[in-house]
Design a protein around this motif. Sequence first.
Motif, PDB file in Angstrom:
ATOM      1  N   ALA A 110       9.823  12.871  -1.171  1.00 37.97           N
ATOM      2  CA  ALA A 110      10.683  12.972   0.278  1.00 37.97           C
ATOM      3  C   ALA A 110       9.919  12.321   1.406  1.00 37.97           C
ATOM      4  O   ALA A 110      10.276  12.638   2.689  1.00 37.97           O
ATOM      5  N   ASN A 111       8.955  11.682   1.142  1.00 35.51           N
ATOM      6  CA  ASN A 111       7.950  11.019   2.191  1.00 35.51           C
ATOM      7  C   ASN A 111       8.593   9.471   2.467  1.00 35.51           C
ATOM      8  O   ASN A 111       8.772   8.761   1.479  1.00 35.51           O
ATOM      9  N   THR A 112       9.037   9.283   3.723  1.00 35.23           N
ATOM     10  CA  THR A 112       9.513   8.063   4.169  1.00 35.23           C
ATOM     11  C   THR A 112       8.589   6.815   4.047  1.00 35.23           C
ATOM     12  O   THR A 112       8.959   5.599   3.913  1.00 35.23           O
ATOM     13  N   ASN A 113       7.228   7.163   3.898  1.00 36.15           N
ATOM     14  CA  ASN A 113       6.196   6.308   3.722  1.00 36.15           C
ATOM     15  C   ASN A 113       5.684   5.791   2.266  1.00 36.15           C
ATOM     16  O   ASN A 113       4.807   4.816   2.165  1.00 36.15           O
ATOM     17  N   ILE A 114       6.650   6.311   1.481  1.00 44.54           N
ATOM     18  CA  ILE A 114       6.293   6.072  -0.044  1.00 44.54           C
ATOM     19  C   ILE A 114       7.254   5.269  -0.776  1.00 44.54           C
ATOM     20  O   ILE A 114       8.531   5.465  -0.338  1.00 44.54           O
ATOM     21  N   THR A 115       7.051   4.258  -1.150  1.00 44.88           N
ATOM     22  CA  THR A 115       7.884   3.243  -2.213  1.00 44.88           C
ATOM     23  C   THR A 115       7.772   3.645  -3.769  1.00 44.88           C
ATOM     24  O   THR A 115       6.765   3.211  -4.109  1.00 44.88           O
ATOM     25  N   LEU A 116       8.726   4.375  -4.288  1.00 42.12           N
ATOM     26  CA  LEU A 116       8.596   4.651  -5.741  1.00 42.12           C
ATOM     27  C   LEU A 116       8.596   3.139  -6.727  1.00 42.12           C
ATOM     28  O   LEU A 116       9.618   2.396  -6.124  1.00 42.12           O
ATOM     29  N   PHE A 117       7.844   3.142  -7.585  1.00 42.95           N
ATOM     30  CA  PHE A 117       8.012   2.017  -8.427  1.00 42.95           C
ATOM     31  C   PHE A 117       7.847   2.379  -9.660  1.00 42.95           C
ATOM     32  O   PHE A 117       6.897   2.905 -10.289  1.00 42.95           O
ATOM     33  N   ILE A 130       9.160  10.160 -11.222  1.00 42.63           N
ATOM     34  CA  ILE A 130       8.460  10.189  -9.956  1.00 42.63           C
ATOM     35  C   ILE A 130       9.534  10.628  -8.829  1.00 42.63           C
ATOM     36  O   ILE A 130      10.534  10.041  -8.841  1.00 42.63           O
ATOM     37  N   LEU A 131       8.918  11.383  -7.924  1.00 46.32           N
ATOM     38  CA  LEU A 131       9.851  11.959  -6.652  1.00 46.32           C
ATOM     39  C   LEU A 131       9.343  11.799  -5.533  1.00 46.32           C
ATOM     40  O   LEU A 131       7.996  11.920  -5.684  1.00 46.32           O
ATOM     41  N   SER A 138       1.039  -1.153  -0.113  1.00 47.20           N
ATOM     42  CA  SER A 138      -0.063  -0.091  -0.232  1.00 47.20           C
ATOM     43  C   SER A 138       0.776   1.223  -0.088  1.00 47.20           C
ATOM     44  O   SER A 138       0.295   2.405  -0.413  1.00 47.20           O
ATOM     45  N   SER A 139       2.106   1.123   0.123  1.00 48.87           N
ATOM     46  CA  SER A 139       3.004   2.399  -0.044  1.00 48.87           C
ATOM     47  C   SER A 139       3.314   2.589  -1.226  1.00 48.87           C
ATOM     48  O   SER A 139       4.133   3.639  -1.486  1.00 48.87           O
ATOM     49  N   ARG A 140       3.005   1.867  -2.195  1.00 48.64           N
ATOM     50  CA  ARG A 140       3.299   1.995  -3.651  1.00 48.64           C
ATOM     51  C   ARG A 140       2.863   3.197  -4.339  1.00 48.64           C
ATOM     52  O   ARG A 140       1.917   3.762  -3.978  1.00 48.64           O
ATOM     53  N   PHE A 141       3.799   4.014  -4.862  1.00 43.75           N
ATOM     54  CA  PHE A 141       3.450   5.082  -5.925  1.00 43.75           C
ATOM     55  C   PHE A 141       3.982   4.936  -7.481  1.00 43.75           C
ATOM     56  O   PHE A 141       5.181   4.834  -7.551  1.00 43.75           O
ATOM     57  N   ASP A 142       3.016   4.803  -8.386  1.00 44.76           N
ATOM     58  CA  ASP A 142       3.462   4.475  -9.724  1.00 44.76           C
ATOM     59  C   ASP A 142       2.770   5.276 -10.587  1.00 44.76           C
ATOM     60  O   ASP A 142       1.768   5.953 -10.069  1.00 44.76           O
ATOM     61  N   VAL A 143       3.005   5.375 -11.891  1.00 44.78           N
ATOM     62  CA  VAL A 143       2.421   6.079 -12.844  1.00 44.78           C
ATOM     63  C   VAL A 143       2.306   5.463 -14.156  1.00 44.78           C
ATOM     64  O   VAL A 143       2.682   4.193 -14.227  1.00 44.78           O
ATOM     65  N   VAL A 192       6.337  13.867 -11.703  1.00 46.25           N
ATOM     66  CA  VAL A 192       5.500  14.176 -10.528  1.00 46.25           C
ATOM     67  C   VAL A 192       5.976  13.971  -9.194  1.00 46.25           C
ATOM     68  O   VAL A 192       6.849  13.067  -9.059  1.00 46.25           O
ATOM     69  N   CYS A 193       5.679  14.823  -8.191  1.00 41.79           N
ATOM     70  CA  CYS A 193       6.075  14.724  -6.799  1.00 41.79           C
ATOM     71  C   CYS A 193       5.007  13.917  -6.284  1.00 41.79           C
ATOM     72  O   CYS A 193       3.907  14.251  -6.247  1.00 41.79           O
ATOM     73  N   ALA A 194       5.441  12.798  -5.400  1.00 37.34           N
ATOM     74  CA  ALA A 194       4.260  12.110  -4.653  1.00 37.34           C
ATOM     75  C   ALA A 194       4.623  12.654  -2.983  1.00 37.34           C
ATOM     76  O   ALA A 194       5.594  12.377  -2.484  1.00 37.34           O
ATOM     77  N   ASP A 195       3.625  13.292  -2.427  1.00 37.62           N
ATOM     78  CA  ASP A 195       3.418  13.180  -1.010  1.00 37.62           C
ATOM     79  C   ASP A 195       2.518  12.091  -0.321  1.00 37.62           C
ATOM     80  O   ASP A 195       2.557  12.146   1.100  1.00 37.62           O
ATOM     81  N   SER A 196       2.103  11.305  -1.068  1.00 38.58           N
ATOM     82  CA  SER A 196       1.278  10.097  -0.427  1.00 38.58           C
ATOM     83  C   SER A 196       1.510   8.761  -1.574  1.00 38.58           C
ATOM     84  O   SER A 196       1.662   9.286  -2.625  1.00 38.58           O
TER      85      SER A 196
END
Length: 262
Positions: free
Chosen positions: A105-112, A102-103, A70-75, A84-88
């Motif tokens: 600075a949030n430790t709760n995000i896993t870029l993918f 994808i960028l 659930s920490s995933r951020f993808d596009v 894009v910057c991800a804050d959640s």
Amino acid sequence: MGFYEKDGLRYYQFESFKSLPVFHAILTRRGGISQPPFDSLNTGGTVGDDPQAVSSNLKKIFTAFGRDLSSRFDVWQVHGDQVVCADSPRNLDAPYQRADGILTANTNITLFMRFADCVPILLVDPQARAVGIVHAGWQGTYRRVAQRAVEKMSAGFGSRPESLLAGIGPSICQSCYEVGSDVLRLFQAHLGADGKRYFQQQDGGLHLDLWKANQEILYQAGVQQVEVSRVCTACNVEDWYSHRGEKGKTGRFAVIMGIKDH
């Protein structure tokens, strides 16, 4: 050479990142459950693979690195220059944003992100504790998507380009990457005199050096430290998916990245 293994997964890491407060992995195709021709750690959901296999592969990757899915951020990667910057994390029920950088600075995000010959470019700002992944095929390269990511890190996190570290990951090499004259014209139109320097005639064809082009684009953007893996996906299909090397019938390997919270 930067290869490691964990829980049955084989992955690549940049040596220059090892002392930084980040985690990252460029996953090979090994260790999953997808069947041929997607064998075996395919993470591409639009290539024709069994969706349940893709889902299982994703879960295995995130579990191996101690990250919640659930920490995933993808596009939705579109071969452009949007960053894009991800804050959640991304709401998994929400539509994908269209972008190739994808960028966070949030430790709760896993870029993918997903790849199969295009260049994975990883960025780290150890001072601002920010990270990024860029997807650069030939279209993203002539559009300078790597430079756009550096500019976005500066605007969003106060990053100074000279403080950034970059890594150019496994992707297709110049010898394996024959392109048409239309690609050369686009590079010359967008990169000026520099554009032609990334091409050479080889075996009767025109070949593009994506590694050199993106390395120099990063230097021009002010980044001073760039590590290049020099691993070709098309030459090493036992480890990597290669759209060119496997004539389009293949999967996508994963790149994950995030900030350590301790």
